[in-house]
Design an enzyme around this catalytic site. Structure first.
Site, mmCIF file in Angstrom:
data_model
loop_
_atom_site.group_PDB
_atom_site.id
_atom_site.type_symbol
_atom_site.label_atom_id
_atom_site.label_comp_id
_atom_site.label_asym_id
_atom_site.label_seq_id
_atom_site.Cartn_x
_atom_site.Cartn_y
_atom_site.Cartn_z
ATOM 1 C CD GLN A 1 64.349 36.079 11.559
ATOM 2 O OE1 GLN A 1 63.791 35.631 10.555
ATOM 3 N NE2 GLN A 1 65.441 35.566 12.059
ATOM 4 C CD GLU B 1 57.833 74.390 -3.059
ATOM 5 O OE1 GLU B 1 57.841 75.491 -3.647
ATOM 6 O OE2 GLU B 1 56.825 73.700 -2.914
#
Lengths: 246, 381
Positions: free
Chosen positions: B281, B244
């Site tokens: 940016q 899992e």
């Protein structure tokens, strides 16, 4: 009864149109109308109206992925006629005629046209060459008379037309005939193990050759982007003053 | 070392993407608000073969190895926005199907795997109890043998798929005083007398994945439904948790790819101060970090899957995958909201839901604190 269906591998019409123009990078799929034809054939077999479905294509080894998809959709056998030349309708009809004579099916179901070149001629040419009855643009197909005839509903400009053809016959499919199934993952995996029968044009119809030469293909001109208006009033004003359509 | 998928793997993944785009995630905003499970979508996933991906072909599955399975699930997570549905599929696969594949008797496998593989049956797992969460083996549900049956008493909480499950892997103790060595697993079918499904639990995210409490009151389970031998519950649980942890966030990697592509598109189209916001940016570096996280997460996922496919153990890798992928998913969801600004906070833009769906991943399959504890102990600390 054996049903023969043919399919063409075409660049994915939902894919990037630039990739479709540059076929080398395209993602290839089974022509949608041909997938409808195959689906119909498989359904007929599932209902017990046919014993075997054979799927045929013409193309280079590259198209084997689509051949396996056809097997995964439920074709019992798959035949690839190995040829890398770009095909045209008359060439395809000649080659398919030879395959039909070899396989002797009771019914041939084809897509009405391929979505890449939109020729819409193979079914008609094939029926003509075989001297068989044909029903084109079929949106509903029922076998009658104990499988000796097919009642076909055709989509025409005038409306729905019902015709009956004696089998063997050539039937071409329209969009509304059915919705092809999704190929399940186990079916795809199983199809990988099935053999694909290989034939060549030289074996089948030595004189056949494509006669159409494509001079040039250009991508469609791109449309300038639309603009967003903020109100109905502005829309009306601009339709009147800029577009001059009101 | 080979980083490329084979053509047959790519073919499977393409089929998953085409299927999920067309068939899954309908009316999702509404179903998320109401907490409605997409039973029809589940059935279609079953017909497609998704819940049977790792099931051997002899039991009706696709017989794929761990790496191909996580690859397919990653593509499912990419193309299906219903993270609740994919979570239900994950719970089914890792906590019911795989334990049955690994520990089931031939008879149990023949009885249940074909239905679990093609979606006719929904599986789930009942381990957690109100007093036994991270301290899982302190569970209080008991199983007492009585002739050809075991009689179960107790209650379970946070049972994913509980309200819809046909088959549950239930953990109980044969003797509370004996602790972990007494824990045993049972396959309990829906409508077994003595088992009641409690109210549906309302969750913050993954709201389309149903969850419930379960109550056992003199619930008689046939002895042939015991999964593994008596006392094998902990090794079974460890085995299933290991799978899992390593695989359950494959779908999250797909979600991260989806969010990244969406953010790139948005940052190229959205203009502020006369230019696309991606030219700033501060926005661009956020997207670069999303890409970096996606690539790192993907490599951790694939490496664990590859180890399993080679028959090697992947305990450390599974814990790291669970820990890193969940943190990366949550962070990328937050970044996606931030990049979309106010729109990202709006329900109709369907970015905020991804964050709500992602947050649970830091808790389920063992909290991230438990993962760090496990990794530390594997490092000899």
């Amino acid at each position: 009864m054996k049903i023969l269906t043919a399919f063409k591998a075409v660049p994915d019409p939902d894919g990037d149109p630039r990739a479709a123009a540059a076929a080398a990078n395209a993602r290839w799929v089974i022509n949608y109308f041909d997938a409808i034809a195959l689906e119909e054939a498989v359904r007929l077999r599932e209902r017990g109206a046919a014993a075997q479905v054979v799927a045929v294509t013409i193309g280079p080894p590259r198209v084997e992925e689509q051949v396996r998809a056809a097997l995964a959709m439920g074709a019992d056998r798959a035949v690839r006629v190995d040829d890398e030349r770009p095909v045209d309708p008359y060439f395809v009809a000649q080659v398919l005629q030879a395959v039909v004579q070899r396989e002797a099916p009771g019914l041939v179901i084809l897509g009405k046209q391929a979505v890449d070149d939109d020729s819409n001629q193979v079914g008609q040419m094939l029926a003509g060459r075989l001297g068989w009855p044909q029903a084109t643009f079929v949106s509903r197909l029922e076998l009658s008379d104990g499988g000796a005839r097919a009642r076909c509903t055709r989509e025409t400009d005038a409306g729905l037309q019902v015709v009956e053809v004696r089998l063997p016959a050539v039937i071409t499919t329209d969009l509304r005939l059915n919705e092809p199934r999704y190929v399940s993952l186990p079916a795809l995996i199983k199809a990988r193990r099935q053999a694909i029968e290989l034939l060549s044009v030289a074996q089948l119809s030595p004189a056949a050759r494509p006669r159409t030469r494509v001079l040039r293909t250009e991508p469609a001109a791109s449309r300038p982007p639309g603009t967003r208006v903020t109100s109905v009033a502005e829309l009306v004003t601009r339709l009147r003053e800029e577009a001059k359509v009101l | 070392m080979d980083f490329a998928w084979s053509s047959s793997q790519r073919e499977l993944f393409d089929a998953v993407v085409a299927f999920a785009r067309k068939e899954l995630g309908r009316e999702l905003i509404q179903r998320d608000a109401q907490g409605t499970f997409d039973r029809e979508g589940w059935t279609k996933c079953g017909q497609m073969g998704i819940p049977g991906l790792p099931v051997p072909e002899e039991y009706g599955g696709a017989g794929q190895d761990a790496l191909t399975t996580v690859g397919a699930l990653e593509h499912l997570g990419y193309a299906c926005r219903d993270n609740g549905l994919t979570f239900s599929l994950n719970a089914h696969l890792w906590t019911a199907v795989m334990p049955l594949v690994a520990f089931g008797t031939e008879e149990q496998k023949r009885r249940f795997l074909p239905g679990l593989a093609d979606g006719r049956l929904i599986g789930g797992n009942a381990m957690s109890e109100p007093q036994a969460g991270s301290d899982a083996y302190s569970l209080r549900t008991t199983a007492v043998q009585d002739g050809a049956h075991y009689v179960l008493n107790g209650s379970k909480i946070y049972v994913t798929n509980g309200p819809v499950a046909d088959l549950l892997v239930v953990f109980a103790t044969l003797d509370r005083a004996r602790g972990a060595p007494a824990i045993t697993a049972f396959l309990v079918q829906r409508d077994t007398p003595g088992m009641t499904v409690g109210r549906k639990l309302e969750k913050m995210g993954l709201r389309t994945s149903p969850m419930a409490e379960l109550f056992f009151e003199d619930c008689r389970v046939p002895a042939e439904n015991r999964l593994g031998r008596e006392g094998a519950g902990t090794s079974l649980f460890t085995h299933s948790m290991n799978w899992e942890r390593g695989c359950i966030l494959a779908t999250a990697v797909g979600s991260m790819r989806y969010l990244l592509e969406r953010c790139i598109r948005f940052a190229r189209e959205r203009k502020q101060f006369g230019q696309a916001i991606g030219k700033f940016q501060l926005v661009a570096t956020r997207i670069v970090d999303m890409q970096l996280r996606l690539t790192t997460a993907r490599h951790l996922l694939y490496y664990g899957g590859w180890l399993r496919s080679q028959g090697k153990t992947a305990i450390l890798e599974a814990a790291m995958a669970k820990l890193y992928l969940s943190e990366a998913w949550v962070q990328s969801c937050q970044d996606a909201i931030q990049i979309h600004g106010g729109a990202g906070y709006m329900v109709e833009y369907e970015v905020e839901r991804e964050l709500r769906d992602a947050l649970g991943s830091r808790l389920y399959s063992g909290t991230n604190e438990i993962q760090r504890t496990l990794i530390a102990s594997l490092l000899g600390l």
